[in-house]
Write an enzyme that holds these catalytic residues in place. Structure first.
Site, PDB file in Angstrom:
ATOM      1  N   ASP A 112     -37.373   8.238 -63.350  1.00 39.27           N
ATOM      2  CA  ASP A 112     -36.587   9.375 -63.837  1.00 39.27           C
ATOM      3  C   ASP A 112     -37.205  10.714 -63.463  1.00 39.27           C
ATOM      4  O   ASP A 112     -36.502  11.669 -63.186  1.00 39.27           O
ATOM      5  CB  ASP A 112     -36.432   9.292 -65.365  1.00 39.27           C
ATOM      6  CG  ASP A 112     -35.480   8.169 -65.763  1.00 39.27           C
ATOM      7  OD1 ASP A 112     -34.768   7.667 -64.874  1.00 39.27           O
ATOM      8  OD2 ASP A 112     -35.452   7.802 -66.940  1.00 39.27           O
ATOM      9  N   TYR A 163     -29.783   7.914 -70.571  1.00 33.94           N
ATOM     10  CA  TYR A 163     -30.860   8.027 -71.547  1.00 33.94           C
ATOM     11  C   TYR A 163     -31.182   9.470 -71.869  1.00 33.94           C
ATOM     12  O   TYR A 163     -31.246  10.304 -70.988  1.00 33.94           O
ATOM     13  CB  TYR A 163     -32.138   7.372 -71.009  1.00 33.94           C
ATOM     14  CG  TYR A 163     -32.332   5.992 -71.557  1.00 33.94           C
ATOM     15  CD1 TYR A 163     -31.818   4.889 -70.894  1.00 33.94           C
ATOM     16  CD2 TYR A 163     -33.001   5.788 -72.766  1.00 33.94           C
ATOM     17  CE1 TYR A 163     -31.975   3.622 -71.409  1.00 33.94           C
ATOM     18  CE2 TYR A 163     -33.158   4.513 -73.283  1.00 33.94           C
ATOM     19  CZ  TYR A 163     -32.640   3.433 -72.604  1.00 33.94           C
ATOM     20  OH  TYR A 163     -32.784   2.185 -73.124  1.00 33.94           O
TER      21      TYR A 163
HETATM   22 CU    CU Z   1     -34.457   1.379 -73.099  1.00 36.95          CU
END
Ligand code: CU
Ligand code: MN
Length: 610
Positions: free
Chosen positions: A264, A352
């Site tokens: 990420d 996320y």
């Molecule tokens: Cu996770």
């Protein structure tokens, strides 16, 4: 985030003046503050200046310049320290910007002098891996698919409405193949009655896009799998349009096998993914907000309002207390509430959301927490009940036609602690059982502390979890009045290591997770644990490689690398949205103060010894 936290320390912890931290936390977010510290992020005008200089530089003949990273090129640490020790009267060290741009399918690293308004250097990067994906190209790659006839046919074959399909770009990783282009895989999702697109993957279809050419180079439709239902997946508290914040960034995906292959920070940019915080919900009522800037594909700064919030927290906890009932005729009760200062940011990397808190306590302790929330990444499946499943599906069934994949999260912190000066040592305090001999005591054992000072990098690669160990950074040149080295200790949270085998490609690329802790000598060029170019990286840059030199780390300017990890086995409560799961670690003073600083701080404010 401003790289030095000494100012916060001064607010909260008057005794911490000598403790200079350069917490180069893995954020490239550009925070808008007036330029008064040499490590301040680039201001909007500095970003504009960088854009202009770089564009001019590549203008004859005119070329298409795409910006993938723009950040401060940090001044030499010695210059920052000398500026700091001059009580900020010295001229600020000259300001420079570091830009990674793509020009004619080549990666250029450009260093710009902002002070002299000139290009200092331009180097073509020829190694493995590619720079961060920028938002514009991710969006463009997704949209490309929507007008691609074979894809349209695949959507029709599934009886889905094209106007309800959203396509996102995902990094492709590296599996020993020889690639020479910047590729992404496009995966698509179905809205049609929900905004929770991640719960509705359209399985079976993959389009591969070359980002430099912005062209679909491969397309596959393997099999039709039911799209999970929309029912019960929407998460909006009301359905007003303002609440619909559609994240166009990518997240996680799977293609046939379970891999974790997303970086990420390095592939999508943690800083690039920081988002606006909502007053009263993301941060309490007493919070102060700061704006930030990120860089767009064309190099221009984009304002992100309220990117960081800072607030004082009193959550009803006790910092210290004692009731003394042992004195005849007296009952003494003293309580100090725990009031701390919290600095918070959120990065929404696709599905996320990562909530990062730095909490500064009056005890001198600094607690760092990372909360994971947002939306799980799931796979569509033919199964509607656990009892039907007879094959490996790489995770539990969460709802009809919905498998939540087992996965990990590893977050690496680059912590340049300068404890009361630059020259520090790393000490492992191993707590050892000792057999009591002799007959002076009826006891048969006790335990003691066995201190080991790490001499070189290999002494400080630590897999935690076996045995009791304290991890300390001390200044071996400074002692307290009673003779202890002044220090700070890192107290890990839940200990998590990799579960993948070391020859597996994602693990080769993320090999920094092999140890929970590493220590390296400070080196301005060593900043990102997984290397600078993580998209399609081969694992030949980054912490594990630098550390192979096994450099000396005793009584030197050292940097701690700590990895906070999570193994995530999804459960039904993670569907359709995930409750926040938090991990943390703490940096705690250990013989740093002469005595507990929380007791009547004013009493020590004049103590010249501390
Ligand atoms: Cu996770
Ligand atoms: Mn240091």
């Amino acid at each position: 985030m401003k790289n030095s936290i000494s100012n916060h320390s001064e607010i909260m912890l008057p005794r911490l003046k000598n403790l200079i931290f350069f917490l180069v936390f893995l954020i490239s977010a550009v925070i808008s503050t007036s330029s008064y510290h040499p490590l301040d992020s680039l201001t909007p005008s500095e970003l504009n200046q960088t854009q202009t200089l770089v564009n001019d530089y590549f203008s004859s003949p005119p070329q298409n310049v795409r910006f993938h990273y723009v950040g401060l090129d940090e001044p030499e640490k010695s210059d920052v320290l000398s500026w700091q020790s001059s009580s900020h009267t010295q001229k600020i060290p000259s300001r420079r910007a570091f830009a990674i741009v793509r020009v004619n399918s080549k990666t250029h690293e450009v260093i710009v002098s902002l002070s002299n308004n000139s290009i200092i250097s331009d180097e073509i990067y020829n190694g493995y891996g590619y720079p961060l994906l920028n938002f514009a190209e991710q969006l463009a790659a997704g949209n490309l698919t929507l007008s691609y006839p074979p894809f349209i046919a695949s959507i029709q074959r599934r009886n889905l409405k094209l106007e309800e399909v959203v396509c996102l770009s995902f990094t492709v990783g590296w599996y020993a193949e020889i690639k020479s282009s910047r590729l992404v895989e496009v995966m698509c999702y179905y809205l049609n009655g929900t905004v929770n697109l991640y719960m509705r993957p359209i399985e079976g279809i993959t389009a591969t896009v070359d980002l430099d050419q912005m062209k679909i180079v491969a397309f596959r439709d393997r099999a039709v799998v039911p799209v999970p239902k929309a029912e019960g997946t929407d998460y909006r508290s009301n359905s007003s349009v303002q609440d619909l914040v559609k994240q166009v960034g990518p997240g996680f995906t799977l293609d046939g096998h379970v891999v974790r292959t997303f970086f990420d920070v390095g592939e999508y940019g943690f800083g690039l993914s920081t988002v606006t915080l909502e007053p009263l919900k993301d941060c309490p009522e007493n919070a102060t907000f700061m704006d930030g800037y990120i860089t767009s594909q064309d190099g221009s700064p984009v304002l992100v309002p309220n990117i960081i919030c800072i607030f004082e927290r009193y959550a009803g906890d006790i910092m210290w207390r004692h009731t003394e009932a042992g004195i005849p005729g007296q009952m003494i009760r003293e309580v100090r509430p725990e009031v701390s200062l919290v600095v918070r940011m959120v990065a929404a990397v696709g599905n996320y959301d990562y909530i990062v808190d730095w909490e500064f306590k009056e005890s001198g302790s600094i607690k760092v927490s990372v909360g994971l929330t947002g939306l799980l990444e799931v796979r569509g499946t033919i199964y509607t009940n656990k009892d039907q499943i007879r094959e490996e599906v790489y995770g539990p069934i969460l709802a009809e036609n919905t498998i939540g994949s087992n996965h990990d999260h590893f977050i690496n912190f680059n912590l340049d602690l300068d404890v009361d000066g630059v020259a520090n040592s790393f000490i492992k305090n191993n707590l050892q059982t000792v057999r009591a001999l002799g007959n002076t005591s009826p006891r048969r054992s006790y335990w003691k502390v066995n201190s080991q000072t790490a001499k070189t990098e290999s002494d400080a690669r630590i897999q935690l979890g076996s045995g009791a160990t304290e991890l300390l950074v001390v200044n071996p040149n400074k002692k307290t009045k009673v003779g202890n080295f002044v220090g700070y200790r890192l107290i890990p949270g839940v200990i998590t290591g990799p579960l993948l085998s070391s020859d597996d490609y994602p693990q080769i690329r993320g090999a920094f997770t092999k140890y929970n802790m590493w220590v390296t000598p400070y080196n301005k060029a060593e900043k990102w644990a997984a290397g600078l170019y993580t998209d399609q990286s081969h694992g030949d840059d980054g912490l594990p490689v630098w550390s192979l030199r096994n450099r000396k780390i005793e009584n030197k300017d050292i940097v701690l690398w700590y990895t906070l990890g999570f193994h995530h086995v999804p459960c039904q409560e993670d569907f359709p949205v995930m409750p926040t799961l938090t991990g943390s670690f703490e940096l705690r003073p250990t013989n740093f103060f002469e005595r507990n600083p929380v007791l009547k701080p004013s009493q020590y404010a004049t103590d010249p010894q501390i």
